[in-house]
Design an enzyme around this catalytic site. Structure first.
Site, PDB file in Angstrom:
ATOM      1  CG  HIS A  32      89.258   8.374  97.557  1.00 26.39           C
ATOM      2  ND1 HIS A  32      88.603   7.447  96.769  1.00 26.39           N
ATOM      3  CD2 HIS A  32      88.778   9.585  97.180  1.00 26.39           C
ATOM      4  CE1 HIS A  32      87.764   8.070  95.960  1.00 26.39           C
ATOM      5  NE2 HIS A  32      87.854   9.372  96.185  1.00 26.39           N
TER       6      HIS A  32
ATOM      7  CG  LEU B 180      98.860   1.564  92.030  1.00 26.39           C
ATOM      8  CD1 LEU B 180      99.807   0.931  91.013  1.00 26.39           C
ATOM      9  CD2 LEU B 180      98.784   0.689  93.281  1.00 26.39           C
TER      10      LEU B 180
END
Length: 335
Positions: free
Chosen positions: A229, A125
């Protein structure tokens, strides 16, 4: 209008651009035209049913229907770990105590495992930066679950997603630098590339044979284990809204978390309804709905206004054209 559609060989330039923009640590989007070209061939064959169900890897593109610009990518891999191992590190808790000295200790260890064989994976994604607002990410993310829900028998009962671990603004990866690199004496990008392009035998050959005690690791490495992240925080929120939860596995290179959910408990898979299409020039509805075709081969998805009347979905002409459906066809709708 934004539409999610199958990716194929003609999308190589688009996919390469997205791979370059995604940056380090995005294993499923290598900056390698040959790998990406092979992946797009697999996507085409997957949607056409030319591969056995467990070999299929469906790649989806987020496209602006007016311009043809591609702004994002997502994917569903029908089954992982069958031809190549699916390695992770399991983060485990341990308790040790000594009543004689009145001491009780809690420890965590990391150990190499291969626990998710045959599971379906949602991944890849990624959206261009200027598309990360306004619901485009949610459309692209949920389209993967609409694909699974269209023909659930093609997918495993358990579904997982891996999220990229923490990197510093200058591109360094604390877990790689302080831990993984000790066992894999190469550049991160080389290890990342080999993970996607080889049979992963190098991991089995070089990975630690014994558990690693987390307490013995440097603080910069400990601090990022099972952390996402910064660019992956919205993706994590979308996964959690669908019912995904961490399962104690992390990536062997960057220590990013793995989250899982049973296929039939994924909110979009569970809540979307098959409805018969009616079409009008314009539709008056308070909120848009997630609408997709009802099969894998011709899969397309949009978020547009729809009025649900019993077993019928009234949609606008533009939405019907984007989905390539006609009156009387069946679509799946999640309000």
């Amino acid at each position: 209008m934004l539409v999610v559609r199958p990716a194929g060989p003609a999308d190589l330039d688009h996919l390469l651009e997205l791979a370059i923009l995604s940056g380090p640590g995005f294993t499923s989007l290598p900056e390698d035209p040959d790998q990406l070209s092979e992946r797009l061939d697999v996507s085409r064959d997957s949607f056409q049913g030319a591969l056995s169900p467990q070999e299929r890897w469906y790649t989806l593109m987020l496209e602006e229907s007016d311009t043809g610009d591609v702004d994002g990518v997502g994917s569903v891999k029908a089954a992982v770990g069958l031809k190549r191992p699916f390695f992770s590190l399991r983060l485990s808790n341990h308790t040790q105590s000594s009543p004689s000295v009145g001491v009780r200790l809690e420890h965590q260890t990391l150990a190499l495992v291969n626990e998710c064989t045959g599971w379906t994976e949602v991944g890849s994604l990624f959206l261009k930066a200027d598309r990360r607002k306004g619901g485009a990410g949610r459309l692209l993310s949920q389209s993967r679950y609409m694909l699974i829900g269209a023909e659930p028998e093609l997918f495993a009962e358990n579904v997982l997603a891996e999220l990229r671990g923490v990197f510093t603004p200058d591109g360094a990866c604390p877990f790689w630098d302080h831990v993984a690199h000790k066992f894999f004496p190469m550049e991160f990008d080389d290890a990342d590339r080999m993970t996607g392009a080889t049979d992963k035998q190098f991991i089995l050959d070089l990975a630690p044979r014994h558990p690693i005690y987390v307490e013995l690791l440097p603080e910069p490495a400990r601090a990022v284990i099972a952390k996402v992240h910064p660019q992956g925080v919205p993706a994590m929120a979308l996964l959690e809204s669908e019912g995904f939860r961490p399962n104690g596995l992390v990536d062997i290179f960057d220590a990013g978390p793995t989250v899982t959910c049973q296929r039939d408990n994924i909110r979009t898979v569970r809540d979307a309804r098959p409805l018969t299409v009616r079409i009008e020039a314009e539709v008056e509805a308070e909120l848009p709905a997630l609408i997709s075709t009802a099969g894998v081969a011709d899969f397309r998805a949009v978020r547009q206004k729809a009025v649900i009347d019993g077993d019928t979905a009234l949609i606008g002409r533009d939405a019907a054209e984007a989905l390539k459906v006609k009156a009387g066809d069946v679509v799946r709708v999640k309000s």
